[in-house]
Design an enzyme around this catalytic site. Structure first.
Site, mmCIF file in Angstrom:
data_model
loop_
_atom_site.group_PDB
_atom_site.id
_atom_site.type_symbol
_atom_site.label_atom_id
_atom_site.label_comp_id
_atom_site.label_asym_id
_atom_site.label_seq_id
_atom_site.Cartn_x
_atom_site.Cartn_y
_atom_site.Cartn_z
ATOM 1 N N TYR A 27 10.296 -14.024 16.895
ATOM 2 C CA TYR A 27 10.524 -14.063 15.468
ATOM 3 C C TYR A 27 9.446 -14.657 14.486
ATOM 4 O O TYR A 27 8.797 -15.580 14.726
ATOM 5 C CB TYR A 27 11.838 -14.914 14.929
ATOM 6 C CG TYR A 27 12.038 -15.241 13.806
ATOM 7 C CD1 TYR A 27 12.629 -14.357 12.703
ATOM 8 C CD2 TYR A 27 11.520 -16.366 12.893
ATOM 9 C CE1 TYR A 27 12.552 -14.541 11.339
ATOM 10 C CE2 TYR A 27 11.511 -16.725 11.756
ATOM 11 C CZ TYR A 27 11.948 -15.689 10.894
ATOM 12 O OH TYR A 27 12.299 -15.855 9.601
ATOM 13 N N ARG B 47 20.011 -24.539 2.527
ATOM 14 C CA ARG B 47 19.130 -23.220 2.220
ATOM 15 C C ARG B 47 20.033 -22.164 1.823
ATOM 16 O O ARG B 47 19.587 -21.115 1.391
ATOM 17 C CB ARG B 47 18.463 -22.926 3.391
ATOM 18 C CG ARG B 47 17.218 -23.782 3.761
ATOM 19 C CD ARG B 47 16.531 -23.469 4.996
ATOM 20 N NE ARG B 47 16.091 -22.057 5.062
ATOM 21 C CZ ARG B 47 15.177 -21.180 4.406
ATOM 22 N NH1 ARG B 47 14.589 -21.838 3.339
ATOM 23 N NH2 ARG B 47 15.293 -19.954 4.647
ATOM 24 N N ASP C 60 13.546 -9.996 1.746
ATOM 25 C CA ASP C 60 14.804 -8.986 1.728
ATOM 26 C C ASP C 60 15.790 -9.381 0.722
ATOM 27 O O ASP C 60 16.890 -8.831 0.354
ATOM 28 C CB ASP C 60 15.411 -9.090 3.254
ATOM 29 C CG ASP C 60 15.611 -10.390 3.722
ATOM 30 O OD1 ASP C 60 14.615 -10.954 4.199
ATOM 31 O OD2 ASP C 60 16.933 -10.858 3.739
ATOM 32 N N ARG D 179 5.165 -22.508 5.915
ATOM 33 C CA ARG D 179 5.856 -22.413 7.231
ATOM 34 C C ARG D 179 5.097 -21.721 8.193
ATOM 35 O O ARG D 179 4.604 -20.454 7.867
ATOM 36 C CB ARG D 179 7.328 -21.457 6.947
ATOM 37 C CG ARG D 179 8.276 -21.390 8.052
ATOM 38 C CD ARG D 179 9.003 -20.231 7.893
ATOM 39 N NE ARG D 179 8.783 -19.115 8.290
ATOM 40 C CZ ARG D 179 9.559 -17.938 8.465
ATOM 41 N NH1 ARG D 179 10.778 -17.989 8.314
ATOM 42 N NH2 ARG D 179 9.019 -16.779 8.943
ATOM 43 N N GLU E 104 20.737 -20.654 5.486
ATOM 44 C CA GLU E 104 20.345 -19.063 4.927
ATOM 45 C C GLU E 104 21.461 -18.032 5.199
ATOM 46 O O GLU E 104 21.587 -17.056 4.738
ATOM 47 C CB GLU E 104 19.022 -18.737 5.373
ATOM 48 C CG GLU E 104 18.889 -18.372 6.682
ATOM 49 C CD GLU E 104 17.615 -17.859 7.018
ATOM 50 O OE1 GLU E 104 16.382 -18.818 6.668
ATOM 51 O OE2 GLU E 104 17.212 -17.024 8.099
ATOM 52 N N TRP F 231 19.185 -14.321 17.573
ATOM 53 C CA TRP F 231 17.788 -13.751 17.087
ATOM 54 C C TRP F 231 17.314 -14.649 15.866
ATOM 55 O O TRP F 231 18.020 -15.363 15.210
ATOM 56 C CB TRP F 231 17.977 -12.137 16.380
ATOM 57 C CG TRP F 231 16.569 -11.939 15.728
ATOM 58 C CD1 TRP F 231 15.383 -11.549 16.586
ATOM 59 C CD2 TRP F 231 16.100 -11.986 14.487
ATOM 60 N NE1 TRP F 231 14.408 -11.304 15.741
ATOM 61 C CE2 TRP F 231 14.823 -11.618 14.225
ATOM 62 C CE3 TRP F 231 17.034 -11.836 13.054
ATOM 63 C CZ2 TRP F 231 14.260 -11.298 13.186
ATOM 64 C CZ3 TRP F 231 16.410 -11.922 12.089
ATOM 65 C CH2 TRP F 231 14.976 -11.788 11.833
ATOM 66 N N HIS G 176 16.539 -20.003 0.625
ATOM 67 C CA HIS G 176 16.183 -18.811 1.100
ATOM 68 C C HIS G 176 15.471 -17.907 0.108
ATOM 69 O O HIS G 176 15.975 -17.655 -0.861
ATOM 70 C CB HIS G 176 17.473 -18.153 1.923
ATOM 71 C CG HIS G 176 16.949 -17.190 2.892
ATOM 72 N ND1 HIS G 176 17.968 -15.973 2.977
ATOM 73 C CD2 HIS G 176 15.910 -16.817 3.484
ATOM 74 C CE1 HIS G 176 17.376 -15.302 3.664
ATOM 75 N NE2 HIS G 176 16.298 -15.578 4.078
ATOM 76 N N ASP H 151 10.468 -22.695 11.388
ATOM 77 C CA ASP H 151 11.874 -22.096 11.553
ATOM 78 C C ASP H 151 12.162 -21.640 13.004
ATOM 79 O O ASP H 151 11.354 -20.924 13.683
ATOM 80 C CB ASP H 151 11.793 -20.678 10.838
ATOM 81 C CG ASP H 151 13.049 -19.926 10.562
ATOM 82 O OD1 ASP H 151 14.213 -20.535 11.354
ATOM 83 O OD2 ASP H 151 13.572 -19.221 9.560
ATOM 84 N N GLU I 94 11.495 -21.241 -0.923
ATOM 85 C CA GLU I 94 10.960 -20.230 -0.033
ATOM 86 C C GLU I 94 10.303 -19.127 -0.937
ATOM 87 O O GLU I 94 11.067 -18.662 -1.819
ATOM 88 C CB GLU I 94 11.739 -19.950 1.002
ATOM 89 C CG GLU I 94 11.207 -18.794 2.081
ATOM 90 C CD GLU I 94 12.017 -18.262 3.152
ATOM 91 O OE1 GLU I 94 13.273 -18.527 3.098
ATOM 92 O OE2 GLU I 94 11.513 -17.892 4.053
ATOM 93 N N GLU J 204 13.649 -25.731 10.453
ATOM 94 C CA GLU J 204 14.802 -25.129 9.921
ATOM 95 C C GLU J 204 15.607 -24.371 11.196
ATOM 96 O O GLU J 204 14.910 -23.822 12.117
ATOM 97 C CB GLU J 204 14.219 -23.956 9.180
ATOM 98 C CG GLU J 204 15.317 -23.024 8.520
ATOM 99 C CD GLU J 204 14.744 -21.981 7.922
ATOM 100 O OE1 GLU J 204 13.309 -21.910 7.515
ATOM 101 O OE2 GLU J 204 15.357 -20.850 7.663
ATOM 102 N N HIS K 182 14.846 -20.462 14.181
ATOM 103 C CA HIS K 182 15.649 -19.325 13.931
ATOM 104 C C HIS K 182 16.950 -19.298 15.090
ATOM 105 O O HIS K 182 17.120 -18.340 15.728
ATOM 106 C CB HIS K 182 14.754 -18.100 14.103
ATOM 107 C CG HIS K 182 15.158 -17.167 12.888
ATOM 108 N ND1 HIS K 182 15.993 -15.901 13.430
ATOM 109 C CD2 HIS K 182 15.036 -16.941 11.774
ATOM 110 C CE1 HIS K 182 16.224 -15.108 12.254
ATOM 111 N NE2 HIS K 182 15.406 -15.804 11.165
#
Ligand code: KDG
Ligand code: MG
Length: 405
Positions: free
Chosen positions: A163, A286, A319, A151, A265, A405, A315, A213, A342, A239, A215
């Site tokens: 981002y 995702r 995190d 990605r 996600e 975001w 996803h 992505d 991912e 994405e 986002h």
């Protein structure tokens, strides 16, 4: 039939080995221990409180083998159902119970799900840079580590904090007082991004899978423009081009471009994806185990997706704890419609509290063979890494307007 086992203890541990992770630990009368991930980035303590106050007390005394009934008890049994906090909390319990069930059976989790459809899972990782050249150098470094799918995100001229390029987590240690702010200009992004992928194809040739992505930042028409402008470069997917909750927006995008589309996600329920899947508006779903109600619910999403030729692309940002990755790899090993996973590696300190038997090799991920999901958790070590408040960034247009975001 042998006497059912009984849940004797259940607790939630929040620790920050490089970043915050929320872990559910369940113990049974027969001595089995299961762990599940309940991390919701930037809202960790909301999930911890939901678990501690509303779910875990009601688990004590229940038969750990009754995973479906426990899932229904916390989902159907709640008048205020769904939402990221609720579904992440349920996921933490659900995965711990699948861990216990697989340990009780002496089997790796994928065997309980139905056995292996494959032995390795294609994965993609992240490469980014402030300029196109830096982003491509970063991509090359990942290629040299064996990755076959990358990605790529690049800075956009005129924007300071974009981002995927300027990390959401690059703040000092300690509690963060408020989110960092990014800036955004859709027209500049749409002008710049095709050049990034043209340069990537020129440099790396046709074989490398390229992903991107967006986002959640575009309108349906802008997303259609992006998809069309990237068609010559044959992306694996784009994405989240539009805010994910706007399901009907995808009709317009789908009609206008053949670039493959991925989303999910931020979804937490099959209902978030129902239109997208049944109208065949996407190529990859995702939603993953930790934010969509655990193995029990994600299996329903994947089964629905399989009927409509939609594949999984879970996803796997860092995190999501190593527990989620472990469970996702058992899931991916089974799922007939697995697409890609991912993979962004966890902070090094995470290895001080989690142990795992899954591994990366030459562009693929492999699940382990240990009974359960194969991830362990050291509660004493976790105490050395207390929670620190961290936010995801927020985003504004140049004139100050709040944006996605
Ligand atoms: O917590 C949010 C991140 O996991 C998310 O922003 C990462 O978009 C992301 C991705 O595709 O990994
Ligand atoms: Mg994303």
């Amino acid at each position: 039939m042998s006497k059912p086992d009984r849940i004797t203890a259940a607790r939630v541990i929040v620790a920050s080995p490089g970043r915050n992770y929320v872990t559910v630990k369940i113990e049974t009368a027969s001595g089995l221990v299961g762990i599940g991930d309940a991390t919701l980035n930037g809202r960790e303590l909301a999930v911890a409180a939901y678990l501690t106050e509303h779910l875990l007390p009601a688990l004590i005394g229940r038969d750990p083998a009754r995973i479906e009934d426990t899932w229904q008890y916390f989902y159907r049994g709640a008048y205020w159902r769904r939402g990221p906090v609720t579904m992440t909390a349920i996921a933490g319990i659900d995965v711990a119970l699948w861990d216990i069930k697989a340990k009780a059976a002496g089997m790796p989790l994928y065997q309980l799900l139905g056995g292996a459809s494959r032995d390795r899972m294609l994965c993609y990782t992240h490469a980014d840079g402030a300029s196109i050249e830096d982003a491509l150098d970063a991509t090359d470094a990942k290629r040299q580590q064996g990755f076959r799918a990358v990605r790529i995100q690049a800075g956009v001229p005129g924007l300071e904090r974009v981002y995927g390029v300027h990390g959401a987590h690059d703040t000092a240690a300690g509690h963060q007082p408020a989110p960092l702010e990014g800036d955004w200009d859709t027209a500049a992004y749409l002008r710049h991004t095709p050049g990034l992928f043209e340069a990537a194809r020129t440099r790396f040739g046709p074989d490398l899978h390229l992903l991107h992505d967006a986002h959640h930042r575009l309108s349906p028409n802008e997303a259609a423009q992006l998809g069309r402008s990237l068609e010559p470069y044959g992306l694996f997917w784009v994405e989240d081009p539009v805010p994910a909750e706007d399901q009907t927006a995808w009709r317009r995008i789908r009609q206008q471009t053949t670039t493959p589309l991925a989303v999910g996600e931020v979804f937490n329920s099959i209902w978030d994806a129902q239109t997208l899947i049944t109208e065949r508006l996407i190529d990859y779903i995702r939603s993953t185990i930790v934010h969509a109600g655990g193995v029990t619910h994600v299996r329903r999403i994947a089964e629905l997706a399989a009927l409509y030729n939609v594949r999984t692309g879970f996803h796997g940002a860092n995190d999501l704890s190593p527990i989620t990755m472990g469970a996702a790899l058992h899931f991916g090993r089974w799922a007939p419609n697995f697409g890609i996973q991912e993979y962004a590696s966890h902070p090094p300190e995470a290895a001080e509290i989690f142990g795992w038997d899954w591994r990366y090799e030459a562009g693929d991920l492999y699940s382990g063979e240990t009974p359960g999901h194969g991830v362990t958790f050291d509660e004493a070590a976790a105490a050395r890494f207390p929670y620190e408040r961290h936010y995801l960034d927020v985003n504004r247009l140049k004139d100050g307007t709040m944006w996605d975001w």
